[in-house]
Design a protein around this motif. Structure first.
Motif, PDB file in Angstrom:
ATOM      1  N   UNK A   5     -55.921  -3.288  13.261  1.00 25.73           N
ATOM      2  CA  UNK A   5     -56.671  -2.855  14.436  1.00 25.73           C
ATOM      3  C   UNK A   5     -56.219  -3.621  15.678  1.00 25.73           C
ATOM      4  N   UNK A   6     -55.908  -4.916  15.505  1.00 21.11           N
ATOM      5  CA  UNK A   6     -55.439  -5.703  16.637  1.00 21.11           C
ATOM      6  C   UNK A   6     -54.189  -5.120  17.258  1.00 21.11           C
ATOM      7  N   UNK A   7     -53.283  -4.610  16.427  1.00 19.58           N
ATOM      8  CA  UNK A   7     -52.074  -3.966  16.939  1.00 19.58           C
ATOM      9  C   UNK A   7     -52.418  -2.720  17.742  1.00 19.58           C
ATOM     10  N   UNK A   8     -53.303  -1.882  17.191  1.00 14.92           N
ATOM     11  CA  UNK A   8     -53.725  -0.669  17.897  1.00 14.92           C
ATOM     12  C   UNK A   8     -54.342  -1.002  19.248  1.00 14.92           C
ATOM     13  N   UNK A   9     -55.282  -1.963  19.236  1.00 13.80           N
ATOM     14  CA  UNK A   9     -56.002  -2.308  20.467  1.00 13.80           C
ATOM     15  C   UNK A   9     -55.062  -2.896  21.510  1.00 13.80           C
ATOM     16  N   UNK A  10     -54.159  -3.761  21.076  1.00 18.52           N
ATOM     17  CA  UNK A  10     -53.207  -4.366  22.012  1.00 18.52           C
ATOM     18  C   UNK A  10     -52.343  -3.308  22.673  1.00 18.52           C
ATOM     19  N   UNK A  11     -51.862  -2.352  21.885  1.00 18.30           N
ATOM     20  CA  UNK A  11     -51.041  -1.282  22.440  1.00 18.30           C
ATOM     21  C   UNK A  11     -51.847  -0.388  23.374  1.00 18.30           C
ATOM     22  N   UNK A  12     -53.110  -0.118  23.014  1.00 20.02           N
ATOM     23  CA  UNK A  12     -53.954   0.721  23.878  1.00 20.02           C
ATOM     24  C   UNK A  12     -54.147   0.075  25.239  1.00 20.02           C
ATOM     25  N   UNK A  13     -54.420  -1.217  25.257  1.00 19.97           N
ATOM     26  CA  UNK A  13     -54.613  -1.919  26.529  1.00 19.97           C
ATOM     27  C   UNK A  13     -53.298  -2.024  27.288  1.00 19.97           C
ATOM     28  N   UNK A  14     -52.220  -2.344  26.583  1.00 23.44           N
ATOM     29  CA  UNK A  14     -50.929  -2.550  27.240  1.00 23.44           C
ATOM     30  C   UNK A  14     -50.375  -1.273  27.865  1.00 23.44           C
ATOM     31  N   UNK A  15     -50.754  -0.110  27.334  1.00 20.56           N
ATOM     32  CA  UNK A  15     -50.237   1.151  27.874  1.00 20.56           C
ATOM     33  C   UNK A  15     -51.138   1.755  28.946  1.00 20.56           C
ATOM     34  N   UNK A  16     -52.273   1.107  29.244  1.00 18.81           N
ATOM     35  CA  UNK A  16     -53.109   1.581  30.346  1.00 18.81           C
ATOM     36  C   UNK A  16     -52.332   1.546  31.661  1.00 18.81           C
TER      37      UNK A  16
END
Length: 287
Positions: A217-228
């Motif tokens: 989940x940490x990977x998913x969340x990090x990518x979601x924030x980073x691609x904002x």
């Protein structure tokens, strides 16, 4: 677009509202879909009224966000890969629920209904922008496909209650819409809660320590924030989040390639598989 079931041929019902030749099927069946969904949630949360509706009417959202996330993903999967009849049933359930909900957003004092057209349009455009962004970054689709994807998604917007005339049909129209809404966005306490729930969601102790769920989940969340978009990261006080846009894109592509190595049934929901089996055609995987 929302014609009576009596107006659909059996073949149209079978293929659903998009079908296997659509850009929508390609994007929504890909592993990057999960990242785009979280990115969309974070964008949507910056609209004070839309976020108040989530915080007020999604029972237990702060303590247990998982049921809402699962329901949202299942709704989008059904709308995309279900038959037209299945999609319409899902839409009617959502619209019936929205019709009963109304509130007052505390920071602006605005009285609203959850199905106000401007709120529905905001949610739709955040989803389209997010899924298209990760699809392009991940190499799932090309720039040449972008306008087609936005145009295909008009169907989803109209089904849920948006006015067709207001829904962007091209990338340029989508950008114009988002730029127009930005002055009304704000980081409310409810939006901060949404960021916290996306980055560090509550998990039972045994899940955190005995399964790979937390790092995954940490990977998913990090990518979601980073691609904002950069402006959204600034609003969340995460202007760089430690990565450049190029690094975020590279991270997303690495995540996608890792997910594509998993067995197919581990990276697509049963709803997606049922749609593919029904039409007898698998969605091609982009290089």
């Amino acid at each position: 677009m929302t014609a009576s079931v009596r107006d659909w041929t059996p073949e149209e019902d079978l293929l659903g509202f998009f079908g296997p030749d659509s850009v929508t099927w390609r994007v929504h069946a890909d592993p990057v879909f999960s990242v785009g969904g979280l990115r969309a949630l974070l964008l949507q949360a910056l609209h004070p009224v839309a976020m108040d509706g989530v915080a007020t009417f999604s029972e237990g959202f702060r303590s247990d966000p998982w049921p809402r996330l699962v329901r949202t993903a299942a709704y989008v999967d059904t709308l995309t890969f279900g038959t037209r009849r299945e999609a319409v049933r899902a839409v009617r359930r959502v619209r019936g629920l929205h019709r009963r909900l109304a509130g007052v957003e505390p920071t602006s004092g605005r009285a609203y209904r959850v199905d106000d057209p401007d709120l529905l349009l905001w949610v739709h455009c955040c989803e389209v922008d997010s899924l298209l962004d990760v699809g392009l970054r991940g190499g799932v689709v090309r720039i040449a496909d972008a306008d087609r994807y936005v145009a295909e998604q008009v169907t989803a917007a109209v089904l849920v209650g948006c006015s067709e005339a207001d829904v962007p049909r091209t990338v340029a129209e989508l950008r114009h819409y988002l730029d127009g809404v930005r002055p009304s966005l704000a980081l409310t306490p409810a939006a901060r809660d949404a960021l916290r729930l996306v980055v560090t969601p509550p998990m039972p102790a045994w899940v955190r320590w005995l399964t790979p769920a937390r790092p995954a989940w940490g990977t998913l969340a990090t990518l979601a924030v980073a691609t904002l978009p950069q402006w959204a990261r600034r609003m969340y006080s995460l202007p760089g989040f430690g990565v450049t846009d190029a690094a975020a894109t590279a991270g997303l592509r690495a995540y996608r390639q890792a997910m594509l190595r998993l067995p197919q049934r581990a990276r697509r929901s049963p709803i997606v598989w049922a749609g593919m089996a029904r039409v007898g055609q698998a969605v091609p995987v982009s290089a």
